[in-house]
Every structure is written in structure tokens, then in C-alpha cells.
Design a protein around this motif. Structure first.
Motif, PDB file in Angstrom:
ATOM      1  N   LEU A  27       0.767  -1.313   0.076  1.00  0.00           N
ATOM      2  CA  LEU A  27       0.002   0.095  -0.088  1.00  0.00           C
ATOM      3  C   LEU A  27       0.953   1.278  -0.078  1.00  0.00           C
ATOM      4  O   LEU A  27       1.830   1.294   0.940  1.00  0.00           O
ATOM      5  CB  LEU A  27      -0.906   0.035   1.224  1.00  0.00           C
ATOM      6  N   HIS A  28       0.891   2.152  -1.036  1.00  0.00           N
ATOM      7  CA  HIS A  28       1.442   3.499  -1.168  1.00  0.00           C
ATOM      8  C   HIS A  28       0.391   4.588  -0.607  1.00  0.00           C
ATOM      9  O   HIS A  28      -0.401   4.730  -0.878  1.00  0.00           O
ATOM     10  CB  HIS A  28       1.693   3.671  -2.555  1.00  0.00           C
ATOM     11  N   ARG A  29       1.045   5.185   0.692  1.00  0.00           N
ATOM     12  CA  ARG A  29       0.155   6.198   1.141  1.00  0.00           C
ATOM     13  C   ARG A  29       0.185   7.362   0.036  1.00  0.00           C
ATOM     14  O   ARG A  29       1.404   7.661  -0.367  1.00  0.00           O
ATOM     15  CB  ARG A  29       0.697   6.691   2.498  1.00  0.00           C
ATOM     16  N   THR A  30      -0.825   8.142   0.111  1.00  0.00           N
ATOM     17  CA  THR A  30      -0.848   9.256  -0.950  1.00  0.00           C
ATOM     18  C   THR A  30      -1.332  10.614  -0.140  1.00  0.00           C
ATOM     19  O   THR A  30      -1.932  10.437   0.961  1.00  0.00           O
ATOM     20  CB  THR A  30      -2.157   8.793  -2.003  1.00  0.00           C
ATOM     21  N   ALA A  31      -1.222  11.710  -0.646  1.00  0.00           N
ATOM     22  CA  ALA A  31      -1.764  12.810  -0.279  1.00  0.00           C
ATOM     23  C   ALA A  31      -3.287  12.626   0.000  1.00  0.00           C
ATOM     24  O   ALA A  31      -3.945  12.117  -0.808  1.00  0.00           O
ATOM     25  CB  ALA A  31      -1.422  14.023  -1.254  1.00  0.00           C
ATOM     26  N   SER A  32      -3.948  13.301   0.873  1.00  0.00           N
ATOM     27  CA  SER A  32      -5.119  13.232   1.198  1.00  0.00           C
ATOM     28  C   SER A  32      -6.059  13.764  -0.066  1.00  0.00           C
ATOM     29  O   SER A  32      -5.686  14.951  -0.079  1.00  0.00           O
ATOM     30  CB  SER A  32      -5.387  13.660   2.663  1.00  0.00           C
ATOM     31  N   ALA A  33      -7.241  13.285  -0.316  1.00  0.00           N
ATOM     32  CA  ALA A  33      -7.905  13.881  -1.344  1.00  0.00           C
ATOM     33  C   ALA A  33      -9.361  13.691  -1.082  1.00  0.00           C
ATOM     34  O   ALA A  33      -9.829  12.461  -0.997  1.00  0.00           O
ATOM     35  CB  ALA A  33      -7.512  13.548  -2.748  1.00  0.00           C
ATOM     36  N   LEU A  34     -10.123  14.387  -0.516  1.00  0.00           N
ATOM     37  CA  LEU A  34     -11.577  14.545  -0.173  1.00  0.00           C
ATOM     38  C   LEU A  34     -12.273  13.913  -1.273  1.00  0.00           C
ATOM     39  O   LEU A  34     -12.222  14.159  -2.651  1.00  0.00           O
ATOM     40  CB  LEU A  34     -12.321  15.715   0.220  1.00  0.00           C
ATOM     41  N   ARG A  35     -13.400  12.843  -1.137  1.00  0.00           N
ATOM     42  CA  ARG A  35     -14.201  12.227  -1.932  1.00  0.00           C
ATOM     43  C   ARG A  35     -15.607  12.008  -1.421  1.00  0.00           C
ATOM     44  O   ARG A  35     -15.693  11.276  -0.206  1.00  0.00           O
ATOM     45  CB  ARG A  35     -13.556  10.665  -2.581  1.00  0.00           C
ATOM     46  N   ARG A  36     -16.702  12.307  -2.079  1.00  0.00           N
ATOM     47  CA  ARG A  36     -18.055  11.897  -1.546  1.00  0.00           C
ATOM     48  C   ARG A  36     -18.324  10.642  -1.903  1.00  0.00           C
ATOM     49  O   ARG A  36     -17.692  10.185  -2.818  1.00  0.00           O
ATOM     50  CB  ARG A  36     -19.074  12.675  -2.365  1.00  0.00           C
ATOM     51  N   PRO A  37     -19.187   9.963  -1.137  1.00  0.00           N
ATOM     52  CA  PRO A  37     -19.358   8.686  -1.618  1.00  0.00           C
ATOM     53  C   PRO A  37     -20.037   8.156  -2.743  1.00  0.00           C
ATOM     54  O   PRO A  37     -20.798   8.946  -3.440  1.00  0.00           O
ATOM     55  CB  PRO A  37     -20.556   8.317  -0.242  1.00  0.00           C
ATOM     56  N   PHE A  38     -19.835   7.112  -3.462  1.00  0.00           N
ATOM     57  CA  PHE A  38     -20.152   6.595  -4.495  1.00  0.00           C
ATOM     58  C   PHE A  38     -20.406   5.102  -4.311  1.00  0.00           C
ATOM     59  O   PHE A  38     -19.692   4.741  -3.651  1.00  0.00           O
ATOM     60  CB  PHE A  38     -19.385   7.311  -5.909  1.00  0.00           C
ATOM     61  N   GLN A  39     -21.095   4.467  -5.281  1.00  0.00           N
ATOM     62  CA  GLN A  39     -21.120   3.156  -5.474  1.00  0.00           C
ATOM     63  C   GLN A  39     -20.098   2.538  -6.417  1.00  0.00           C
ATOM     64  O   GLN A  39     -19.717   3.323  -7.500  1.00  0.00           O
ATOM     65  CB  GLN A  39     -22.469   2.804  -5.754  1.00  0.00           C
ATOM     66  N   GLY A  40     -19.789   1.333  -6.418  1.00  0.00           N
ATOM     67  CA  GLY A  40     -18.702   0.708  -7.330  1.00  0.00           C
ATOM     68  C   GLY A  40     -17.391   1.414  -7.268  1.00  0.00           C
ATOM     69  O   GLY A  40     -17.042   1.953  -6.400  1.00  0.00           O
ATOM     70  N   TRP A  41     -16.832   1.068  -8.416  1.00  0.00           N
ATOM     71  CA  TRP A  41     -15.551   1.888  -8.830  1.00  0.00           C
ATOM     72  C   TRP A  41     -15.777   2.903  -9.667  1.00  0.00           C
ATOM     73  O   TRP A  41     -16.944   2.676 -10.447  1.00  0.00           O
ATOM     74  CB  TRP A  41     -14.520   1.023  -8.985  1.00  0.00           C
ATOM     75  N   ARG A  42     -14.730   3.754 -10.045  1.00  0.00           N
ATOM     76  CA  ARG A  42     -14.907   4.904 -11.056  1.00  0.00           C
ATOM     77  C   ARG A  42     -13.243   4.827 -11.618  1.00  0.00           C
ATOM     78  O   ARG A  42     -12.360   4.517 -10.881  1.00  0.00           O
ATOM     79  CB  ARG A  42     -15.202   6.093 -10.552  1.00  0.00           C
ATOM     80  N   TYR A  43     -13.462   5.245 -12.840  1.00  0.00           N
ATOM     81  CA  TYR A  43     -11.992   5.560 -13.611  1.00  0.00           C
ATOM     82  C   TYR A  43     -11.343   6.927 -12.865  1.00  0.00           C
ATOM     83  O   TYR A  43     -12.135   7.799 -12.545  1.00  0.00           O
ATOM     84  CB  TYR A  43     -12.045   5.588 -14.980  1.00  0.00           C
ATOM     85  N   LEU A  44     -10.208   6.898 -12.799  1.00  0.00           N
ATOM     86  CA  LEU A  44      -9.218   8.078 -12.085  1.00  0.00           C
ATOM     87  C   LEU A  44      -8.284   8.209 -13.071  1.00  0.00           C
ATOM     88  O   LEU A  44      -7.321   7.569 -13.424  1.00  0.00           O
ATOM     89  CB  LEU A  44      -8.858   7.857 -10.794  1.00  0.00           C
ATOM     90  N   LYS A  45      -8.417   9.447 -13.911  1.00  0.00           N
ATOM     91  CA  LYS A  45      -7.150  10.062 -14.630  1.00  0.00           C
ATOM     92  C   LYS A  45      -5.890   9.979 -14.035  1.00  0.00           C
ATOM     93  O   LYS A  45      -5.970  10.665 -12.797  1.00  0.00           O
ATOM     94  CB  LYS A  45      -7.184  11.161 -15.423  1.00  0.00           C
ATOM     95  N   PRO A  46      -4.730   9.675 -14.378  1.00  0.00           N
ATOM     96  CA  PRO A  46      -3.512   9.854 -13.592  1.00  0.00           C
ATOM     97  C   PRO A  46      -3.338  11.463 -13.149  1.00  0.00           C
ATOM     98  O   PRO A  46      -2.866  11.685 -12.135  1.00  0.00           O
ATOM     99  CB  PRO A  46      -2.457   9.517 -14.592  1.00  0.00           C
ATOM    100  N   GLU A  47      -3.807  12.277 -14.086  1.00  0.00           N
ATOM    101  CA  GLU A  47      -3.580  13.949 -13.771  1.00  0.00           C
ATOM    102  C   GLU A  47      -4.575  14.014 -12.631  1.00  0.00           C
ATOM    103  O   GLU A  47      -4.160  15.122 -12.161  1.00  0.00           O
ATOM    104  CB  GLU A  47      -3.490  14.596 -15.008  1.00  0.00           C
TER     105      GLU A  47
END
Length: 143
Positions: free
Chosen positions: A93-113
Motif C-alpha cells: 500500500l502506497h500512502r498518498t496525499a489526502s484527497a476528499l471524495r464524496r460517497p459513490f457506489q462501485g468503482w470509477r476510473y481516475l485519470k493519472p493527472e
């Protein structure tokens, strides 16, 4: 040339990166290759991009806190006869900078940028900030 894409997924019921790691270790022990995996109903249509260096970013307590490299996608047939996708992950597991996200179902694609950066070496071993402070800093873009 194949591009890279990541996934983002809520880690429901997880309290911290450490509890996610512990859960995966216990679940991974039940798999033939010992690697952690997340089983999902949908097969990613962008498989080639995921397997070209993609990661899954885990949302824990309302914020992205870590990521894992995706190793492969395996077909899994459930006891109900339905085909599912096992996203097989690297154990680290690689820790990342914290980034807030609202709840959602399933998974979503996330662009590298749009993906949060990894924490620098050494910072990943620091004690986690209190949740309210972590959230406040993420809201103003400090983390």
C-alpha cells in the motif's frame, strides 16, 4: 501506445490504511497466490489501460489515503454462477496525499493527472493526522 488509467474505490468499513492492510492480509491468505484482490461484478472496459501501470486508489473515511498497483484481472465465477472480475493487487500500500471524495457506489476510473501524489519517502511511516485535521487540510488543498 496504450495510456494508463487508475480506479478509485470506497473501502467501506475501513478505519485506516492499517486496517485495510490487515483485512487484505487475512483475505489474501485465502487465495491461491496470496495476493490481495477486490472482486467486483463489472469487468473494466479499459482493461489494457489499467494493466499499463494503473493503481486502485482507496477512499477511507471520506478521503483517498492510499493506492495499490493493479497486477492483473482474473475471472471469478461465484457460487451463483455469475462471472465477476477479481482485481488482483500488489500487496504494498502506497500512502498518498489526502484527497476528499464524496460517497459513490462501485468503482470509477481516475485519470493519472487527477490522482493524488504519493507521499514522499519517510512520510508514509508517520502517524496519521487526526481525521478532522486531515479533512480540514485536504479541504484547503494543503495535503
Amino acid at each position: 501506445m496504450t495510456k494508463t488509467v487508475n480506479l478509485i474505490k470506497l473501502s467501506v468499513g475501513t478505519e485506516s490504511v492499517e486496517t485495510l492492510a490487515a483485512w487484505q492480509e487475512s483475505r489474501a491468505a485465502q487465495t491461491p497466490d496470496g495476493l490481495p484482490r477486490h472482486v467486483t461484478r463489472m469487468w473494466p472496459k479499459r482493461e489494457a489501460e489499467l494493466l499499463n501501470g494503473g493503481s486502485i486508489y482507496w477512499v477511507i473515511k471520506g478521503a483517498i489515503q492510499c493506492r495499490q498497483k493493479i497486477r492483473r484481472l482474473d475471472e471469478v465465477i461465484g457460487a451463483d454462477g455469475i462471472r465477476r472480475c477479481a482485481i488482483v493487487l500488489e500487496p504494498e500500500l502506497h500512502r498518498t496525499a489526502s484527497a476528499l471524495r464524496r460517497p459513490f457506489q462501485g468503482w470509477r476510473y481516475l485519470k493519472p493527472e487527477d490522482s493524488p501524489r504519493d507521499l514522499p519517502p519517510g512520510r508514509d511511516q508517520e502517524d496519521a493526522l487526526p481525521e478532522d485535521l486531515n479533512r480540514a487540510l485536504a479541504e484547503i488543498g494543503v495535503l
